[in-house]
Design an enzyme around this catalytic site. Structure first.
Site, PDB file in Angstrom:
ATOM      1  N   TYR A 149       1.919  -4.721 -20.427  1.00  0.00           N
ATOM      2  CA  TYR A 149       2.202  -4.772 -19.038  1.00  0.00           C
ATOM      3  C   TYR A 149       1.478  -3.779 -17.474  1.00  0.00           C
ATOM      4  O   TYR A 149       1.896  -4.992 -16.599  1.00  0.00           O
ATOM      5  CB  TYR A 149       3.544  -4.162 -18.570  1.00  0.00           C
ATOM      6  CG  TYR A 149       4.920  -4.952 -19.760  1.00  0.00           C
ATOM      7  CD1 TYR A 149       5.035  -6.228 -18.315  1.00  0.00           C
ATOM      8  CD2 TYR A 149       5.197  -5.206 -20.956  1.00  0.00           C
ATOM      9  CE1 TYR A 149       5.931  -7.115 -19.540  1.00  0.00           C
ATOM     10  CE2 TYR A 149       5.346  -6.337 -21.594  1.00  0.00           C
ATOM     11  CZ  TYR A 149       6.237  -7.230 -21.022  1.00  0.00           C
ATOM     12  OH  TYR A 149       7.372  -7.910 -21.447  1.00  0.00           O
ATOM     13  N   HIS A 190       1.291   5.790  -0.939  1.00  0.00           N
ATOM     14  CA  HIS A 190       0.755   7.422  -1.408  1.00  0.00           C
ATOM     15  C   HIS A 190       1.685   7.503  -2.344  1.00  0.00           C
ATOM     16  O   HIS A 190       2.592   8.251  -2.184  1.00  0.00           O
ATOM     17  CB  HIS A 190       0.562   7.739  -0.321  1.00  0.00           C
ATOM     18  CG  HIS A 190       0.132   7.143   0.934  1.00  0.00           C
ATOM     19  ND1 HIS A 190       0.205   8.150   2.043  1.00  0.00           N
ATOM     20  CD2 HIS A 190      -0.669   6.152   1.220  1.00  0.00           C
ATOM     21  CE1 HIS A 190      -1.124   8.169   3.412  1.00  0.00           C
ATOM     22  NE2 HIS A 190      -1.235   6.470   2.866  1.00  0.00           N
ATOM     23  N   HIS A 247       0.516  -1.147   0.298  1.00  0.00           N
ATOM     24  CA  HIS A 247       0.028  -0.015   0.276  1.00  0.00           C
ATOM     25  C   HIS A 247       0.568   1.331  -0.126  1.00  0.00           C
ATOM     26  O   HIS A 247       1.800   1.434   0.981  1.00  0.00           O
ATOM     27  CB  HIS A 247      -1.318   0.238   1.043  1.00  0.00           C
ATOM     28  CG  HIS A 247      -1.524   1.376   1.407  1.00  0.00           C
ATOM     29  ND1 HIS A 247      -2.411   1.618   0.976  1.00  0.00           N
ATOM     30  CD2 HIS A 247      -1.306   2.758   2.062  1.00  0.00           C
ATOM     31  CE1 HIS A 247      -2.812   3.094   1.121  1.00  0.00           C
ATOM     32  NE2 HIS A 247      -2.663   3.235   2.296  1.00  0.00           N
TER      33      HIS A 247
END
Ligand code: ZN
Length: 221
Positions: A120, A95, A93
């Site tokens: 891709y 930002h 995860h």
């Protein structure tokens, strides 16, 4: 891979992501599922650029802390995807700027956030779903991810960032990078009437590489 090697791998990929500016400050987190059903999870308030292998949180199969620092408070994002996505062994995860940026655009289709721009992107990230904005710490975000029923390995949280699962940590990292770069391409080309991959070209990739794209089957092409 041994526990020590896995911890080193988390630190190595974390540093690489941080140093390339893919997640600032102490944002972003990584988890790995272990053979005994437990997890290794990056600690709360830790920068991915400066992880200490010995302080990575070790959780048992029930999610209880066994050793290391307290895990990231964003762990519900990870567990929601592990619970619904069979075969997920690692989750990243971030930002990351461009992926966050596209979540705020009005034309985004929440069931296929990005058009088929490159092979891709489709091969590594598949299609990406968008879930609405939730205040950090709101447990409802986990329900939103579970609501996708594991059909997507990559999910974007509105105004926040991507959550991406892989069969290995390397696969999850590479898929996250493809998502970020494809979001960047989308922003570069926005308004310029670009030529995306055609439905036939997408079908060809699906066939040759055995891809499972949630939207592809629904549309039947
Ligand atoms: Zn976050």
């Amino acid at each position: 891979m041994t526990d020590v090697r896995l911890r080193e791998e988390i630190c190595r990929f974390g540093r690489s992501l941080f140093e390339r500016g893919l997640t600032p400050g102490s944002s972003g987190n990584i988890s790995l599922r272990l053979d005994d059903g437990g997890w290794l999870v990056t600690p709360t308030n830790a920068s991915l650029g400066f992880l200490d292998p010995a302080r990575i949180a070790r959780l048992d199969a029930q999610g209880k802390l066994v050793s290391g620092d307290a895990p990231t408070k964003e762990i519900p994002l990870h567990t929601a995807l592990y619970e619904t996505r069979a075969g997920a062994r690692a989750i990243v995860h971030l930002h990351s700027t461009h992926a966050v940026a596209i979540t705020m655009l009005p034309e985004i289709d929440p069931m296929a956030v990005l058009p088929p721009m490159t092979p891709y992107y489709l091969m590594r990230a598949g299609q990406t779903a968008l879930v609405p904005y939730f205040r950090p710490g709101d447990p409802a975000v986990a329900d939103a991810i579970k609501g996708l029923a594991g059909r997507y390995s990559s999910v974007l949280l509105a105004n926040h960032g991507p959550v991406v699962a892989g069969v290995t940590l390397e696969a999850a990292v590479f898929a996250t990078e493809e998502l970020e770069e494809t979001a960047k391409l989308y922003l570069l080309l926005r308004g310029l009437n670009p030529r995306y991959l055609s439905p036939e070209q997408v079908s060809d990739l699906v066939r040759v590489f055995g891809l499972t794209l949630p939207r592809h089957d629904e549309h039947g092409h």
